[in-house]
Design a protein around this motif. Structure first.
Motif, mmCIF file in Angstrom:
data_model
loop_
_atom_site.group_PDB
_atom_site.id
_atom_site.type_symbol
_atom_site.label_atom_id
_atom_site.label_comp_id
_atom_site.label_asym_id
_atom_site.label_seq_id
_atom_site.Cartn_x
_atom_site.Cartn_y
_atom_site.Cartn_z
ATOM 1 N N ARG A 298 39.575 39.412 28.654
ATOM 2 C CA ARG A 298 40.738 40.292 28.757
ATOM 3 C C ARG A 298 41.844 39.740 29.661
ATOM 4 N NH1 ARG A 298 38.120 46.401 29.064
ATOM 5 N NH2 ARG A 298 36.637 46.120 27.343
ATOM 6 N N THR B 92 42.489 43.006 33.635
ATOM 7 C CA THR B 92 41.213 43.714 33.746
ATOM 8 C C THR B 92 41.203 44.552 35.019
ATOM 9 O OG1 THR B 92 40.094 41.876 32.635
ATOM 10 C CG2 THR B 92 38.712 43.474 33.778
ATOM 11 N N SER B 93 40.938 45.822 34.873
ATOM 12 C CA SER B 93 40.929 46.719 36.030
ATOM 13 C C SER B 93 39.551 46.748 36.683
ATOM 14 C CB SER B 93 41.310 48.142 35.604
ATOM 15 O OG SER B 93 40.288 48.695 34.798
ATOM 16 N N GLU C 2 37.233 48.900 34.689
ATOM 17 C CA GLU C 2 36.606 48.230 33.546
ATOM 18 C C GLU C 2 35.449 47.353 33.993
ATOM 19 O OE1 GLU C 2 40.297 47.794 30.405
ATOM 20 O OE2 GLU C 2 40.232 46.482 32.158
ATOM 21 N N LEU C 3 35.600 46.697 35.128
ATOM 22 C CA LEU C 3 34.498 45.900 35.655
ATOM 23 C C LEU C 3 33.320 46.792 36.050
ATOM 24 C CD1 LEU C 3 36.480 43.348 37.837
ATOM 25 C CD2 LEU C 3 35.033 42.779 35.887
ATOM 26 N N LEU D 110 33.944 39.312 30.994
ATOM 27 C CA LEU D 110 34.990 40.316 30.759
ATOM 28 C C LEU D 110 36.363 39.799 31.180
ATOM 29 C CD1 LEU D 110 35.574 43.238 29.879
ATOM 30 C CD2 LEU D 110 35.214 43.934 32.263
ATOM 31 N N LEU D 111 36.427 39.148 32.324
ATOM 32 C CA LEU D 111 37.703 38.630 32.815
ATOM 33 C C LEU D 111 38.242 37.530 31.908
ATOM 34 C CD1 LEU D 111 36.824 38.494 36.611
ATOM 35 C CD2 LEU D 111 38.439 40.071 35.527
ATOM 36 N N LYS E 193 38.232 42.149 43.092
ATOM 37 C CA LYS E 193 37.815 41.445 41.881
ATOM 38 C C LYS E 193 37.415 40.011 42.206
ATOM 39 C CE LYS E 193 41.494 42.289 39.302
ATOM 40 N NZ LYS E 193 42.360 42.247 38.094
ATOM 41 N N TYR F 211 42.376 37.970 33.813
ATOM 42 C CA TYR F 211 42.067 38.426 35.171
ATOM 43 C C TYR F 211 42.967 39.586 35.596
ATOM 44 C CZ TYR F 211 41.143 38.331 40.171
ATOM 45 O OH TYR F 211 40.796 38.689 41.458
#
Length: 235
Positions: free
Chosen positions: A26, A31-32, A35-36, A22-23, A54, A28
């Motif tokens: 989108r 990405t919130s 979202e993670l 994901l990171l 994170k 680092y």
């Protein structure tokens, strides 16, 4: 989306892989945490109980590996240098078994200074467990107390260098390269110390006249050694 009580539903390697994917996709900073948490199917509060930041989730599998290695080294009674070398190979093979995730994390680290700093912290944690193992297995000699720290740092550095070589050329036989290099490193250090409870081996080379009496030859050798180096046993 159904939410789990804990990200433990996924293994640490899987958690890291999901987060890195994901990171990488989108970015680092973009990405919130929410979202993670969604990607892991957990609530934000559950996420923060397990991972403070994170950065923590990016290195979740390193924490898993460190715990695994610490446990295996605690039970290892083999040559301590060989045990540390084997641990380094375990780490490398772990990364090689997940090439896509490994490469994406490498790209993330290169693009984010805070992640690079965190990577250094993880390297020091590997050094610490290797150093502690070596200190517990090597002879306690004040003059050689630096060996455990030096070898632990060197082994981690050799591992990281091999991994960097693979990043530059994925076709290389990186496991074979690392095994050879660590073997050479161990050979260089092994002569400095002995396992705990054993005397360091000594080699004496003597050049003598073959016609001389044996006792005269032995007397000459004894005279060339310091008194603390000589051990005479009589039966």
């Amino acid at each position: 989306m159904a939410r789990n009580e804990s990200p433990a539903a996924l293994s640490a390697p899987d958690i890291a892989a999901v987060a890195i994917e994901l990171l990488a996709e989108r970015g680092y900073d973009a990405t919130s945490v929410g979202e993670l948490a969604d990607a892991l199917e957990v609530s934000r509060s559950t996420f923060f109980r397990r991972f403070k930041t994170k950065e923590d989730i990016v290195f979740a599998d390193h924490t898993y590996l460190l715990e695994r290695l610490a446990n295996s080294l605690a039970d290892d009674t083999a040559d301590p240098f060989a045990a540390v070398n084997a641990a380094c190979l375990v780490v490398l093979k772990y990364h090689m078994a997940r090439p896509e995730s490994t490469l994406k994390r490498h790209a993330l680290l290169r693009s984010n200074p805070s992640l690079r700093e965190r990577e250094l912290v993880m390297s020091h944690r590997y050094e610490r467990i290797f150093r502690d193992h070596l200190k517990s297995r090597l002879q306690d000699d004040g003059d050689q107390s630096w060996v455990a720290s030096a070898y632990a740092a060197a082994a981690v550095a050799v591992h990281n260098d091999a991994l960097r070589g693979w990043f530059e050329d994925e076709s290389i036989e990186v496991a074979a390269i690392l095994q050879r290099q660590l073997g050479e490193l161990a050979q260089a250090f092994r002569s400095r110390v002995s396992p705990a409870g054993q005397q360091a081996a000594r080699v004496v080379v003597a050049v003598y006249d073959p016609s001389a009496p044996a006792e005269a030859i032995l007397d000459s050798i004894r005279g060339a050694l310091s008194p603390t180096d000589v051990r005479i046993f009589r039966t």
